[in-house]
Design a protein around this motif. Structure first.
Motif, PDB file in Angstrom:
ATOM      1  N   ALA A  38       0.824  -1.202   0.000  1.00 25.55           N
ATOM      2  CA  ALA A  38       0.000   0.000   0.000  1.00 25.55           C
ATOM      3  C   ALA A  38       0.858   1.251   0.000  1.00 25.55           C
ATOM      4  O   ALA A  38       1.857   1.332   0.731  1.00 25.55           O
ATOM      5  CB  ALA A  38      -0.913   0.004   1.220  1.00 25.55           C
ATOM      6  N   ASP A 154      -5.780   2.326  -7.749  1.00 32.48           N
ATOM      7  CA  ASP A 154      -5.731   3.624  -7.094  1.00 32.48           C
ATOM      8  C   ASP A 154      -7.055   3.853  -6.372  1.00 32.48           C
ATOM      9  O   ASP A 154      -8.097   4.032  -6.997  1.00 32.48           O
ATOM     10  CB  ASP A 154      -5.490   4.726  -8.133  1.00 32.48           C
ATOM     11  CG  ASP A 154      -5.134   6.062  -7.505  1.00 32.48           C
ATOM     12  OD1 ASP A 154      -5.176   6.173  -6.265  1.00 32.48           O
ATOM     13  OD2 ASP A 154      -4.806   6.999  -8.257  1.00 32.48           O
ATOM     14  N   GLU A 155      -7.016   3.803  -5.046  1.00 30.66           N
ATOM     15  CA  GLU A 155      -8.192   3.952  -4.194  1.00 30.66           C
ATOM     16  C   GLU A 155      -9.356   3.072  -4.674  1.00 30.66           C
ATOM     17  O   GLU A 155     -10.447   3.583  -4.978  1.00 30.66           O
ATOM     18  CB  GLU A 155      -8.620   5.415  -4.122  1.00 30.66           C
ATOM     19  CG  GLU A 155      -7.576   6.325  -3.475  1.00 30.66           C
ATOM     20  CD  GLU A 155      -8.102   7.710  -3.186  1.00 30.66           C
ATOM     21  OE1 GLU A 155      -9.107   7.820  -2.462  1.00 30.66           O
ATOM     22  OE2 GLU A 155      -7.521   8.682  -3.697  1.00 30.66           O
ATOM     23  N   GLU A 157     -11.325   1.247  -3.151  1.00 26.28           N
ATOM     24  CA  GLU A 157     -12.469   1.189  -2.246  1.00 26.28           C
ATOM     25  C   GLU A 157     -13.257   2.489  -2.200  1.00 26.28           C
ATOM     26  O   GLU A 157     -14.298   2.565  -1.541  1.00 26.28           O
ATOM     27  CB  GLU A 157     -12.002   0.833  -0.831  1.00 26.28           C
ATOM     28  CG  GLU A 157     -11.258   1.943  -0.103  1.00 26.28           C
ATOM     29  CD  GLU A 157      -9.879   2.248  -0.659  1.00 26.28           C
ATOM     30  OE1 GLU A 157      -9.508   3.438  -0.698  1.00 26.28           O
ATOM     31  OE2 GLU A 157      -9.174   1.300  -1.080  1.00 26.28           O
ATOM     32  N   ARG A 165     -16.150  -2.255   0.426  1.00 25.77           N
ATOM     33  CA  ARG A 165     -14.742  -1.896   0.624  1.00 25.77           C
ATOM     34  C   ARG A 165     -13.936  -3.123   1.062  1.00 25.77           C
ATOM     35  O   ARG A 165     -12.856  -3.397   0.540  1.00 25.77           O
ATOM     36  CB  ARG A 165     -14.613  -0.789   1.689  1.00 25.77           C
ATOM     37  CG  ARG A 165     -15.190   0.537   1.304  1.00 25.77           C
ATOM     38  CD  ARG A 165     -15.291   1.469   2.503  1.00 25.77           C
ATOM     39  NE  ARG A 165     -14.008   2.074   2.852  1.00 25.77           N
ATOM     40  CZ  ARG A 165     -13.367   1.881   4.001  1.00 25.77           C
ATOM     41  NH1 ARG A 165     -13.863   1.074   4.915  1.00 25.77           N
ATOM     42  NH2 ARG A 165     -12.212   2.487   4.226  1.00 25.77           N
ATOM     43  N   TRP A 169     -10.873  -5.373  -1.148  1.00 28.65           N
ATOM     44  CA  TRP A 169      -9.539  -5.728  -0.657  1.00 28.65           C
ATOM     45  C   TRP A 169      -9.378  -7.236  -0.488  1.00 28.65           C
ATOM     46  O   TRP A 169      -8.329  -7.794  -0.785  1.00 28.65           O
ATOM     47  CB  TRP A 169      -9.263  -4.999   0.663  1.00 28.65           C
ATOM     48  CG  TRP A 169      -8.762  -3.611   0.457  1.00 28.65           C
ATOM     49  CD1 TRP A 169      -9.490  -2.523   0.112  1.00 28.65           C
ATOM     50  CD2 TRP A 169      -7.411  -3.169   0.585  1.00 28.65           C
ATOM     51  NE1 TRP A 169      -8.682  -1.410   0.014  1.00 28.65           N
ATOM     52  CE2 TRP A 169      -7.415  -1.773   0.302  1.00 28.65           C
ATOM     53  CE3 TRP A 169      -6.215  -3.786   0.918  1.00 28.65           C
ATOM     54  CZ2 TRP A 169      -6.243  -1.010   0.339  1.00 28.65           C
ATOM     55  CZ3 TRP A 169      -5.055  -3.026   0.955  1.00 28.65           C
ATOM     56  CH2 TRP A 169      -5.077  -1.655   0.668  1.00 28.65           C
ATOM     57  N   VAL A 181      -1.379  -0.789  -4.230  1.00 29.02           N
ATOM     58  CA  VAL A 181      -2.564   0.039  -4.043  1.00 29.02           C
ATOM     59  C   VAL A 181      -2.182   1.396  -3.459  1.00 29.02           C
ATOM     60  O   VAL A 181      -1.399   1.464  -2.512  1.00 29.02           O
ATOM     61  CB  VAL A 181      -3.565  -0.648  -3.080  1.00 29.02           C
ATOM     62  CG1 VAL A 181      -4.809   0.209  -2.890  1.00 29.02           C
ATOM     63  CG2 VAL A 181      -3.946  -2.027  -3.592  1.00 29.02           C
ATOM     64  N   THR A 183      -3.975   4.433  -1.420  1.00 35.34           N
ATOM     65  CA  THR A 183      -5.216   4.477  -0.658  1.00 35.34           C
ATOM     66  C   THR A 183      -5.123   5.444   0.516  1.00 35.34           C
ATOM     67  O   THR A 183      -4.037   5.747   1.009  1.00 35.34           O
ATOM     68  CB  THR A 183      -5.576   3.068  -0.146  1.00 35.34           C
ATOM     69  OG1 THR A 183      -6.837   3.111   0.531  1.00 35.34           O
ATOM     70  CG2 THR A 183      -4.502   2.541   0.794  1.00 35.34           C
ATOM     71  N   HIS A 184      -6.302   5.891   0.966  1.00 33.80           N
ATOM     72  CA  HIS A 184      -6.433   6.614   2.227  1.00 33.80           C
ATOM     73  C   HIS A 184      -7.065   5.733   3.303  1.00 33.80           C
ATOM     74  O   HIS A 184      -7.235   6.185   4.440  1.00 33.80           O
ATOM     75  CB  HIS A 184      -7.311   7.860   2.049  1.00 33.80           C
ATOM     76  CG  HIS A 184      -6.658   8.948   1.257  1.00 33.80           C
ATOM     77  ND1 HIS A 184      -5.518   9.602   1.675  1.00 33.80           N
ATOM     78  CD2 HIS A 184      -7.000   9.513   0.063  1.00 33.80           C
ATOM     79  CE1 HIS A 184      -5.182  10.515   0.779  1.00 33.80           C
ATOM     80  NE2 HIS A 184      -6.049  10.481  -0.211  1.00 33.80           N
TER      81      HIS A 184
END
Length: 226
Positions: A38, A154-155, A157, A165, A169, A181, A183-184
């Motif tokens: 990540a 790229d993000e 979820e 979500r 994953w 990935v 992600t936030h």
């Protein structure tokens, strides 16, 4: 095309440019085969740009996938090395889900892939009628059908409900490919990722095994960037 170390991703002393501006400097990174890796960091830190460089969407002569310098690959060769999950991409015409997934690879067992993702009931549905969660899974199915060494997202979820979500994953992990990935979603990083790279202000702050960090440490990257 002969590959070595399938699924390995290496970036050596890279400068990532966008619109003639350096957004990342001196990037050195080794993502091992089979990792779920990540990229995290504040908005504008450069994580999406790094992801695009690995995907070949931004020119960079310092990226290798499976031992192959991607700057010298054809479109077909690059597709064999990496697939990109585009969760919200929706074709302009109302093609059936089976047809859309088969575009990624005419030889893929589309029915099996849809069943693995729990969306076999969508096989004959028009792509234009799907919810955002269903569409995300169909686009994941396209990436799986491509049968590449590495999956990039790229993000993936973003804009999905809580269960979707987790499902996204879970399916990425279950692909048994190298997964990269941006992600936030720090909670999902701690639950599913094997490794995490923190990017702050255009530089890599650290790369660690997820087991060697904590949710509070990851959160602190965002508070310190304000």
């Amino acid at each position: 095309m002969t590959t070595t170390n399938p699924g390995n991703v290496k970036i050596r002393s890279a400068e990532i440019m966008r619109a003639n501006t350096a957004v990342l400097n001196d990037v050195n990174l080794h993502i091992t085969a089979g990792a779920v890796h990540a990229f995290i960091g504040p908005n504008g830190a450069g994580k999406s740009s790094l992801l695009k460089a690995i995907a070949g969407d931004i020119a960079c002569d310092a990226v290798t996938i499976s031992g192959i310098d991607i700057s010298g690959t054809t479109v077909k060769e690059l597709a064999a090395l990496r697939a990109v999950v585009r969760p919200h991409h929706r074709p302009q015409f109302g093609y059936a889900v089976t047809d859309v997934v088969s575009w990624a690879n005419r030889d893929a067992h589309v029915g099996t892939i849809l069943e693995q993702l729990g969306i076999e009931f969508l096989a004959n549905r028009s792509i234009s009628t799907l919810s955002s969660g269903q569409l995300a899974k169909v686009n994941l199915a396209c990436a799986l059908a491509q049968n590449s060494d590495v999956i990039i997202a790229d993000e993936p979820e973003a804009a999905l409900d809580p269960q979707a979500r987790i499902d996204m994953w879970s399916h990425l992990v279950a692909s048994h490919r190298t997964v990269v990935v941006a992600t936030h979603a720090l909670d999902l990083v701690m639950e599913f990722a094997t490794n995490v790279t923190a990017i702050v202000d255009g530089h890599i702050s650290f790369t660690k095994k997820t087991s060697d960090t904590s949710l509070s440490e990851l959160r602190s990257l965002f508070s310190s960037s304000q």
